[in-house]
Every structure is written in structure tokens, then in C-alpha cells.
Design an enzyme around this catalytic site. Structure first.
Site, PDB file in Angstrom:
ATOM      1  N   GLY A   1       0.867  -1.304   0.004  1.00 28.62           N
ATOM      2  CA  GLY A   1       0.205  -0.165   0.035  1.00 28.62           C
ATOM      3  C   GLY A   1       0.782   1.408   0.046  1.00 28.62           C
ATOM      4  CG  ASP A   2       3.773   3.974   1.731  1.00 29.73           C
ATOM      5  OD1 ASP A   2       3.618   4.921   0.933  1.00 29.73           O
ATOM      6  OD2 ASP A   2       4.357   4.272   2.759  1.00 29.73           O
ATOM      7  N   PRO A   3       3.900   2.215  -2.485  1.00 32.70           N
ATOM      8  CG  PRO A   3       3.213   2.006  -4.530  1.00 32.70           C
ATOM      9  CD  PRO A   3       2.890   2.203  -3.023  1.00 32.70           C
TER      10      PRO A   3
END
Length: 370
Positions: free
Chosen positions: A120-122
Site C-alpha cells: 500500500g505504499d510504493p
């Protein structure tokens, strides 16, 4: 914070038609923030991601590295993992960024549409080009504190919605949005369909939008909440953020980057390979028009995409008719059509060929349909 969100939600519902449950979004955010601070949970997420990607059919080659966590040395406050030497993607030349973003996008699509467990946090700090060791040149994915899961039903609905959008099949797209809980089941189609056509139509082939990217589309979609009861499920806000972040990295290297066009090979292989109950109908929607006639250009683009070739001249954010100028040879295409990977497409092509042969035979024999 809940009180502030409550006030905001009341204002949104007063001045727009939006039905998003902001209290649920807040709960999802708070849960993610809490679990993100638990390093043992992050290590377990990284291990799970390694496992699901290793088993996934959609990952081609061994181009992604996820550092192995060392569980016996990891606690809630201390994370110990395999060392990776690398540099941020944003520091690389444009061509290298484009290549490695392609690897990241494929991994993300596998997470999103195949295994239903996604990072969820690329952001740029979590995507590195490995510069030393046996994995040099590969893409390293870090930080698994924030992940989410997507049910199989929603994953299928996303693929279906993409195809119905490309076909401008607004009625079917409304059904997909209801399945995804973007719209309520009692949605007024007479109101919604004209709004969707006005807002989404420009992003399709020949639609004339000024920018064919997710960020521009998202901004225009926000305007629809003034007119239709659109809702954002909790996991979807995280997903939208992830997509926008990946696309933003790619756009820094290539202002003309088109995410859906580059993702089409994965979507094509998934639809052709999937043996789910709705696959045949989706394929028919993809390669046949409303009159039941085969779209040769669309079929050619599908087969080329399945073999990894996409057009660099896409005419829309979603354009499944663009055929690459240079692609697979006729022999490669034929070999693919006859392979097990195209098993879901073969019955449709056999039916079309049988119908075409019947017409030719009748024409040659001077016969007419009764």
C-alpha cells in the site's frame, strides 16, 4: 479526530451526492497506522508477499527482490532483514526508470488482480535498483508495514469494469461499480449513465482528453460526486494512492507514459488464462462488437498484448484497439493461439471460423439462408 471527520462527512453529504463512509476510512487509516508501527507484523507481511509472488502465474522472470526478514531477530520494535544495496528509482536515467517501473507495475498488478494482497505504499523510497551482489540490476521492494487485501469477487469486477469501460458499455459498467460498492444497488441509472459517459468518455479511444493518466482521471471522477452517489470503499483509497504513486514515478521519466496501455499485457494474459465462470463472456465482450461481429483490430491487439507487445501510440487512457507497429510475428501469434494459454479464446475463434467458413461455402454453392 472522529469528531472532525464527522463534521467533514456531514458537509460532504450536504453539498455533494457522495456516500463514502469517512468514519470507516478513518478506522482503516488508524488500523494501518497502528499495524505499520509493529515491525514483526511488517516482517510477516514481507514473508507472505514473497510467498504469494513466487507462486503467482503472472510474474514473469525473477526480476523482483524482497529482502528476507530474519524473524528470530525481529520484535515489535526492531526489524532485522537481509541487507540490500541500491539506489532510488528517481535518481536513475529515464530509460532505467521506465524499465524498472515496468517490473514494479507487473508485480503490483499480480498483487492487485491475481493474489489480492498488495503493497500500500510504493513511494520512491521503497523502490530501489539493486546495485551490488547477485541481484544487481533488479528492483527491490521495501517496507511492508502497510498492506491490504482485495476479495476475489472485487478483483474480477475490476477486470470486468476495465473491459466494459473500453467498450463504452455504460450499463454494464454501472453493474461493475455496484459490485465494487462504488454505487448503491438502487442507483438511478438514468441519472448516472449520462454523467459517466460525459466524465469517462474523453479518456477512451478518440475521446480527446488532454491527459491520459490516472491522476487526471481521478480528479475528473471526483467531480461526479457532486451529481451521483459515489462511494469509496476503505481499501480503494489505499489502492488509488498506490496506483497514483507508481504512475507518478513513471511520469517523471516519461511524460507520455500510459499506465493502462503498459498494463494491458498482464490483463490480456489474465483474461485468456483465467478459467472462471465469467471469462468467456468477458472475452466475447472484448473481441466482439454489439452486433456480434469480430473486431479484427481488437483481437490483434489482444494477442499482441498477451505476447508482451503494446502500441506506443495509444489514443486514450483505456484503448484496447491500438495495435503495435512492431510486434510478434504471425508464427508467434499462431503458436500462442494454439497453446494452452489461449484455451479460453479458442472456442470463440473456432465458432467465428466455423461461421465464416459456412458463409463462404454457401456463397460458393449459391445457397441462401432459409
Amino acid at each position: 479526530m472522529r469528531r472532525g471527520v464527522g463534521v467533514y462527512e456531514q458537509l460532504v453529504k450536504r453539498f455533494t451526492a457522495q456516500t463514502t463512509d469517512y468514519q470507516q476510512l478513518l478506522s482503516t487509516f488508524a488500523e494501518g497506522l497502528y499495524t505499520e508501527m509493529d515491525f514483526r507484523n511488517e516482517a510477516l507481511n514481507a514473508s507472505k508477499m514473497q510467498e504469494v509472488l513466487a507462486e503467482a502465474d503472472g510474474m514473469r522472470g525473477n526480476r523482483l527482490v524482497i529482502p528476507q526478514p530474519i524473524m528470530e531477530l525481529t520484535t515489535r520494535r526492531v526489524l532485522t532483514m537481509e541487507w540490500v544495496t541500491g539506489v532510488k528509482l528517481t535518481t536513475l536515467p529515464a530509460e532505467e526508470v521506465r524499465q524498472l517501473v515496468g517490473v514494479g507495475q507487473e508485480a503490483f498488478l499480480v498483487q492487485l488482480l491475481e493474489v489480492g494482497f498488495f503493497h500500500g505504499d510504493p513511494h520512491p523510497g521503497n523502490l530501489l535498483k539493486v546495485t551490488e551482489g547477485p541481484d544487481a540490476g533488479k528492483l527491490a521492494l521495501l517496507d511492508f508495514g502497510l498492506v491490504a487485501e482485495i476479495p476475489a469477487h472485487d478483483r474480477a469486477a475490476m477486470v470486468s469494469a476495465t473491459i466494459h469501460l473500453a467498450n463504452r458499455n455504460w450499463a454494464a459498467l454501472v453493474d461493475d461499480f455496484i459490485d465494487l460498492e462504488f454505487l448503491p444497488r438502487d442507483a438511478n441509472r438514468a441519472v448516472i449513465i449520462p454523467v459517466m459517459e460525459r466524465v469517462l468518455g474523453p479518456y477512451l479511444r478518440g475521446g480527446g482528453a488532454k491527459a491520459f493518466n490516472f491522476q487526471a482521471l481521478s480528479q475528473d471522477l471526483l467531480t461526479t460526486t457532486l451529481e451521483i452517489p459515489f462511494s469509496v470503499p476503505p481499501y480503494m483509497s489505499l489502492l488509488a494512492r498506490s496506483v497514483a504513486t507508481l504512475e507518478g514515478i513513471a511520469l517523471t521519466a516519461d511524460p507520455g507514459y500510459q499506465m493502462v496501455a503498459q498494463a494491458y499485457p498482464f490483463v490480456a494474459r489474465k483474461v485468456l488464462r483465467d478459467d472462471g465462470s465469467g471469462t468467456a463472456a468477458l472475452l466475447r465482450d472484448l473481441v466482439y462488437d454489439e452486433q456480434g461481429k469480430l473486431r479484427p483490430g481488437r483481437l490483434s491487439a489482444l494477442l499482441q498484448a498477451a505476447l508482451g507487445y503494446v502500441s506506443e501510440q495509444s489514443e486514450g487512457f483505456v484503448d484496447f484497439d491500438a495495435v503495435p507497429a512492431e510486434g510478434a510475428s504471425a508464427g508467434e501469434v499462431l503458436g500462442f493461439v494454439l497453446s494452452p494459454e489461449a484455451r479460453e479464446l479458442q472456442p470463440l475463434l473456432v465458432g467465428w471460423l466455423a461461421g465464416a467458413a459456412d458463409l463462404v461455402i454457401r456463397d460458393r454453392c449459391g445457397l441462401q439462408y432459409q
